[in-house]
Structure formats: C-alpha cells, structure tokens
Design an enzyme around this catalytic site. Sequence first.
Site: not given
Length: 321
Positions: A201, A102, A98-100
């Site tokens: 984002h 990843e 999820y976001s960072l």
Amino acid sequence: MSNPIVFLYPGQGAQYHHMGGELRSGHPVFAASIAHSSELCSAYLSPSLLEVLYDPAKRKHHPFDDLRYSHPALLAFELALSDTLLAEGIRPALFLGYSLGEFVAMTSSGVLSREQAFTLVCSQAKAVLETTRASSMLAILSEESLFHHRDDLFKETWLAAVNSPGHFVVSGFPEVLAQLHVRLQAEGITSLILPVSRGFHSALVDPLRTRFFDLVTGIPLNASGLSHVSCALQRRLSPADFGPELFWAILRRPVQFQRTLQWLETSGPYTYIDLGPSGTLANFARQILPATSASTVHHLVTGFGREIESLRDFLEQRSHS
C-alpha cells in the site's frame, strides 16, 4: 429479526504459526478445507503449506513473514473458517475484505474460484519478492492526523492503512521504521513493527506493477450477485469495478477500514464476524462503532487458544438470538 451478517477478512500482519491448529484437530470441515487449500498450492510450494504452517518446531511467536507461505496461509485459514461457519448454518449477506483479505472476499463471494485465488496469491507473492526491495510496515496507536501534521517524523514513509480512530499503519524501509519507532516511543506513542517483509500500500511496491498486471489481466471473473465490500474503494463493488485496476488498487492504495465500516454502518445495523486469526478487525470495529450503534461484533480466533470453545460459544449465542 437478526442483523444481516458481514464476514470480515483481514490481510498481512494477522498471521502466525499454528493458527487454526485446534480447529484443524477438532472440526472436520475446517480440517478438510485447509487440507484442500494446501493441495491447491502444491505446484507452488515445497515443503507444503501445511508442513510450514503447522511445523512442530515452530511456536506462535516465531516470525511467519515469508510471503510465499504467509500469503496463501491467510487465504487458506480464512476460507476454512468461512467454510466452518457455513457448515454450521451461518450465512453472510456481505463479505468485507482488507488488503489480502479482499482476495478471500472475492473467493467467498464466488468472484474467483479457489484454484484462481491460490494461483493468483502464490504468483503474486513470488512476483513481489522478485521485483521489490525488502521493506516493512509499522502500526501506530495514534490519530491519523499525526501522520499529516508531523513531516519531521514521517518523511520517507507512506500512509498504508487507517484502521480506527486511534490506529494507523505506515510503510517504509526497515531502517527508517526502526528510527521512527524509537522517536515515537520517546514521545510516548506506541508502535509495533508488523510481521511483513514488504511495505504494501505504498510506492515501495510500484516496481511490481507491470508484472502484476501481467498476472491479473485476462482472469475470468464471475461478477454476478456481488456482495463484496472493498476497503480499497470504500464501498460495495459492482461488476464494472472488476479488472486489473481493481486488483492493483487493492495492493497499492491505502486500506481505509475505518471509512469503509463507517460507510457500511449507514445501511446497518449488522453482525460483524472477524474471520481472521487474531481478532484485529473485530477490535478495530469496536473502536469505530458509536455507542448508539445496534450492530454487534464477534471474533472466533485470537491466537490465545480456545478455538473450539470460542466457536461453540458463538454458535450457542446465535441460537438464542
């Protein structure tokens, strides 16, 4: 037969000072892993990552929003918790980022080496701070449809994440989000400013694009045996996905955790384990999963202590399943 395990890795907003402090004191694998991560950041950070993360003058409620430290701190914490579970015999089938998070998923699944991951995350944080204006993110406890149907409320904001049926996040400049928070409160809608100093984002990070592509272009990746599920692309990644555009999508596109988990459930059931410091993805997953799902959801750390006890309880539960 046990369900396949999915490690869940959250991003910015979950961090706080002293996260993992009890595990660092009480579990040698966690302690060694996070110390090694701090060493990998030493060329980029002074004082060290550990000195800032575990600063005795700080309390958990003190803001921890300096991207130079919060970015690598989340990576280090989540990798250390992964290492701890692996040492205890917990083997994941998939890694969901999820976001960072990843970047944590890429590292845990072997796409990036740890050296590459910390170089990238530390360099990215520096570039974000140098190329973009201060901004923020606001979590809102309501349906996503509110954002799409209330232009009067959400002008000058961007949809940054859809986390569950009753939780989404917007990005914007601080003064805009402060006003939005007040207006939502007047309508009986709960919202919370996240401890993040940039509106990820969203178009607010677009000035970073050229420099970011310079950072990620040419990074050698190991795309064999992929087991990474992306909340940016809402599916499992393939070797063809890897390149600068994927890294940019992770930073720029809205995070679609709800849709990604719903997609993953079509091949379930799974055992989801939140490896973040706050248990937020576990909470979202519980809200998303239907009552008929045979999947289970677990978290190990929440910020309220009992880190060693929670790990022990989880391992004991697994031994009897």
